[in-house]
Write a protein that holds these residues in place. Sequence first.
Motif, PDB file in Angstrom:
ATOM      1  N   THR A 209     -16.262 -68.275   3.483  1.00 18.06           N
ATOM      2  CA  THR A 209     -16.895 -67.058   2.880  1.00 18.06           C
ATOM      3  C   THR A 209     -15.960 -66.357   2.002  1.00 18.06           C
ATOM      4  O   THR A 209     -14.791 -66.326   2.347  1.00 18.06           O
ATOM      5  CB  THR A 209     -17.630 -66.211   4.099  1.00 18.06           C
ATOM      6  OG1 THR A 209     -16.390 -65.382   4.686  1.00 18.06           O
ATOM      7  CG2 THR A 209     -18.585 -66.802   5.101  1.00 18.06           C
ATOM      8  N   LEU A 210     -16.518 -65.457   1.194  1.00 15.67           N
ATOM      9  CA  LEU A 210     -15.858 -64.474   0.284  1.00 15.67           C
ATOM     10  C   LEU A 210     -16.561 -62.995   0.444  1.00 15.67           C
ATOM     11  O   LEU A 210     -17.882 -63.053   0.780  1.00 15.67           O
ATOM     12  CB  LEU A 210     -16.023 -64.894  -1.216  1.00 15.67           C
ATOM     13  CG  LEU A 210     -15.120 -66.258  -1.852  1.00 15.67           C
ATOM     14  CD1 LEU A 210     -15.653 -66.268  -3.165  1.00 15.67           C
ATOM     15  CD2 LEU A 210     -13.704 -66.073  -1.503  1.00 15.67           C
ATOM     16  N   GLY A 211     -15.716 -62.166   0.622  1.00 20.02           N
ATOM     17  CA  GLY A 211     -16.278 -60.901   0.833  1.00 20.02           C
ATOM     18  C   GLY A 211     -16.110 -60.107  -0.485  1.00 20.02           C
ATOM     19  O   GLY A 211     -15.521 -60.521  -1.643  1.00 20.02           O
ATOM     20  N   PRO A 212     -16.288 -58.680  -0.490  1.00 21.45           N
ATOM     21  CA  PRO A 212     -16.365 -57.898  -1.539  1.00 21.45           C
ATOM     22  C   PRO A 212     -14.924 -57.866  -2.373  1.00 21.45           C
ATOM     23  O   PRO A 212     -14.901 -57.807  -3.460  1.00 21.45           O
ATOM     24  CB  PRO A 212     -16.617 -56.483  -1.173  1.00 21.45           C
ATOM     25  CG  PRO A 212     -17.619 -56.823  -0.152  1.00 21.45           C
ATOM     26  CD  PRO A 212     -17.221 -58.148   0.618  1.00 21.45           C
ATOM     27  N   THR A 213     -13.976 -57.740  -1.434  1.00 26.37           N
ATOM     28  CA  THR A 213     -12.692 -57.417  -1.692  1.00 26.37           C
ATOM     29  C   THR A 213     -12.178 -58.806  -2.628  1.00 26.37           C
ATOM     30  O   THR A 213     -10.895 -58.577  -3.085  1.00 26.37           O
ATOM     31  CB  THR A 213     -11.573 -57.011  -0.887  1.00 26.37           C
ATOM     32  OG1 THR A 213     -11.488 -57.961   0.312  1.00 26.37           O
ATOM     33  CG2 THR A 213     -12.037 -55.593  -0.168  1.00 26.37           C
ATOM     34  N   ASP A 214     -12.688 -60.058  -2.280  1.00 30.97           N
ATOM     35  CA  ASP A 214     -12.369 -61.233  -3.097  1.00 30.97           C
ATOM     36  C   ASP A 214     -12.711 -61.470  -4.439  1.00 30.97           C
ATOM     37  O   ASP A 214     -12.295 -62.267  -4.997  1.00 30.97           O
ATOM     38  CB  ASP A 214     -12.732 -62.459  -2.022  1.00 30.97           C
ATOM     39  CG  ASP A 214     -12.092 -62.171  -0.524  1.00 30.97           C
ATOM     40  OD1 ASP A 214     -10.993 -61.945  -0.555  1.00 30.97           O
ATOM     41  OD2 ASP A 214     -13.004 -62.677   0.295  1.00 30.97           O
ATOM     42  N   PHE A 215     -13.792 -60.398  -4.743  1.00 28.45           N
ATOM     43  CA  PHE A 215     -14.103 -60.290  -6.254  1.00 28.45           C
ATOM     44  C   PHE A 215     -13.526 -59.418  -6.981  1.00 28.45           C
ATOM     45  O   PHE A 215     -12.896 -58.448  -6.565  1.00 28.45           O
ATOM     46  CB  PHE A 215     -15.820 -60.214  -6.314  1.00 28.45           C
ATOM     47  CG  PHE A 215     -16.480 -61.057  -5.686  1.00 28.45           C
ATOM     48  CD1 PHE A 215     -17.383 -62.150  -6.415  1.00 28.45           C
ATOM     49  CD2 PHE A 215     -16.705 -61.542  -4.364  1.00 28.45           C
ATOM     50  CE1 PHE A 215     -18.155 -62.875  -6.165  1.00 28.45           C
ATOM     51  CE2 PHE A 215     -17.367 -62.511  -3.995  1.00 28.45           C
ATOM     52  CZ  PHE A 215     -18.251 -63.131  -4.634  1.00 28.45           C
ATOM     53  N   THR A 216     -13.274 -59.800  -8.396  1.00 30.37           N
ATOM     54  CA  THR A 216     -12.581 -58.997  -9.306  1.00 30.37           C
ATOM     55  C   THR A 216     -13.666 -58.288 -10.076  1.00 30.37           C
ATOM     56  O   THR A 216     -14.714 -58.558 -10.425  1.00 30.37           O
ATOM     57  CB  THR A 216     -12.048 -60.218 -10.542  1.00 30.37           C
ATOM     58  OG1 THR A 216     -11.057 -61.044  -9.672  1.00 30.37           O
ATOM     59  CG2 THR A 216     -11.233 -59.371 -11.388  1.00 30.37           C
ATOM     60  N   SER A 217     -13.400 -56.927 -10.174  1.00 30.02           N
ATOM     61  CA  SER A 217     -14.403 -56.187 -10.899  1.00 30.02           C
ATOM     62  C   SER A 217     -14.025 -56.217 -12.630  1.00 30.02           C
ATOM     63  O   SER A 217     -12.842 -56.294 -12.947  1.00 30.02           O
ATOM     64  CB  SER A 217     -13.943 -54.678 -10.533  1.00 30.02           C
ATOM     65  OG  SER A 217     -14.200 -54.602  -9.163  1.00 30.02           O
ATOM     66  N   VAL A 218     -15.061 -56.415 -13.225  1.00 30.21           N
ATOM     67  CA  VAL A 218     -14.880 -56.485 -14.879  1.00 30.21           C
ATOM     68  C   VAL A 218     -15.477 -55.428 -15.521  1.00 30.21           C
ATOM     69  O   VAL A 218     -16.463 -54.882 -15.108  1.00 30.21           O
ATOM     70  CB  VAL A 218     -15.504 -57.778 -15.256  1.00 30.21           C
ATOM     71  CG1 VAL A 218     -15.579 -57.794 -16.830  1.00 30.21           C
ATOM     72  CG2 VAL A 218     -15.038 -58.889 -14.440  1.00 30.21           C
ATOM     73  N   ASP A 219     -14.740 -54.694 -16.159  1.00 28.82           N
ATOM     74  CA  ASP A 219     -15.378 -53.833 -17.293  1.00 28.82           C
ATOM     75  C   ASP A 219     -15.165 -54.066 -18.796  1.00 28.82           C
ATOM     76  O   ASP A 219     -14.065 -53.734 -19.507  1.00 28.82           O
ATOM     77  CB  ASP A 219     -14.640 -52.420 -16.793  1.00 28.82           C
ATOM     78  CG  ASP A 219     -15.209 -51.175 -17.691  1.00 28.82           C
ATOM     79  OD1 ASP A 219     -16.361 -51.387 -18.454  1.00 28.82           O
ATOM     80  OD2 ASP A 219     -14.675 -49.923 -17.226  1.00 28.82           O
ATOM     81  N   GLN A 220     -15.969 -54.566 -19.285  1.00 28.22           N
ATOM     82  CA  GLN A 220     -16.071 -55.288 -20.630  1.00 28.22           C
ATOM     83  C   GLN A 220     -16.587 -54.013 -21.656  1.00 28.22           C
ATOM     84  O   GLN A 220     -17.674 -53.994 -21.630  1.00 28.22           O
ATOM     85  CB  GLN A 220     -16.622 -56.517 -20.945  1.00 28.22           C
ATOM     86  CG  GLN A 220     -16.756 -57.099 -22.212  1.00 28.22           C
ATOM     87  CD  GLN A 220     -15.368 -57.437 -22.942  1.00 28.22           C
ATOM     88  OE1 GLN A 220     -14.536 -58.059 -22.025  1.00 28.22           O
ATOM     89  NE2 GLN A 220     -14.975 -56.847 -23.787  1.00 28.22           N
TER      90      GLN A 220
END
Length: 355
Positions: A209-220
Motif C-alpha cells: 500500500t501507499l498512504g497520504p504521505t507517500d504522494f507528492t502535492s502538486v500546485d501548478q
Amino acid sequence: MATPTYNDLTTQLRLRWVDVEDVRATQHAVIEVTPDAAYLELPRGRKGDKGDKGDPAPPLLWRSLVTDRSQLPRDLQDVDAGAAFADTGSKSLWVWDGSQYFEVPDFIGLRGEPGVTPRVQIGSVTPGGAASVSVNQAASTEDMFVLDFVLPQGPRGAPGDKGDPGTASNVSASPDVDVSRPPVPGEALTWNGLKWAPRTVLSPVGPFTLGPTDFTSVDQGLIGSGDVTERLVASLTIPPQPFDWRPVVLSGLVKIQTPFGVQFNAEVRVGNAQQGDVVGYGVGKVNNKWDEPILIRPHFPQAVTPGSNYAVVKANTATTIYVTLKKHMGTIGAWKTDREWCSLTVMAQPTIAGV
C-alpha cells in the motif's frame, strides 16, 4: 277337510304337565291341541311382583391348574364356593359353587404362532432439546424398526490425560504424493488430478500500500500549465517474489482540483511510468472539486487470462508501481493536488506461468 267344532276340541284337548319345580330347568310345560287345524287361545297372565334381591355370587378364587376334570378336588365344602381351576386340556374354567362344579368353556386361549423377532436400527441422532425417541415409519419395515433419537448436550467432561506422542509421518512416502521434483519457496502440495504435487499457490500475496504521505502535492500555476500533460505523483516498490505474478489494484484515490475546461485522469503502470503495462485507472472530472477525488480501480486495457503475459512480473524480480496524473481535456489552467485521502492498495497475484 272340515273345521273342528268346539265339541271336537273339548273331547280332544289333552293337557300334559311336568313337575312344576322343574319347569325352570327343563323348560317343559306342554299343552297339546289336536287336530292340527285347531287352536286354543289362553289368557296372558299378569306380571308378577318384583322378586327379592338375590345373594351376591361368591368371589372367584384362583386355586391351580389341572390337565383333566378328574383332577378337580372332591372334598370342597360350601365355604369353598368360588374356588376356580383352569383345565389346560379342555381350556375350560371349573368353578365350585358350594355344592358342585360348573364349567366356563374356552376360558384359556390357544397359543399363537411365534412372531418374528424384530430388529432395531439406529436412524438419525439429533443433539439438543429434550431427550426423545420416535419410530421412523418411512424407513422401517415389517421386521425392522428404525429409531430416531433427540439427545440433549451433556456436560463438558474433565480434560483427559495427555496421550503418548504419535509416530512421525512422512508425507513424501504416501502413495498419492509426488515429490519427484522437490518444492521451492512459494509452493504447496496441490491435487493435479492424479496425485498431490508441488505447485505455486495461486492465492494473492500482500497487500502492498501507499498512504497520504507517500504522494507528492502538486500546485501548478496558470503560467506554464499548457506545457504540462502529465505528472508522477506516487510510486510503490514491491520486493522480489518467488513466483511469477501480476499486480492487482484493489483501490486507490487521488485528491485533485482543476479549473473549467481541464480534466485529469489517474493511471497506474507497472515497471515503467510511461511504457509499463496499465493495471489501474481512475477517471476525473472537468472542474474537479476537492471533495470529488479521483477513484482508482483495477483496469487492463486488453483481455487478460491467468496464462497471459500482460503485466507479469517474473519471479525473484523487484518492480515498481507508478501513479501518474495525465491531462485528458483542456490546455491551460491552474490545478493542484493534495496528499489528504490519497492512497493505493496492490496485491501480487501468482500466475499460471509461475507454476
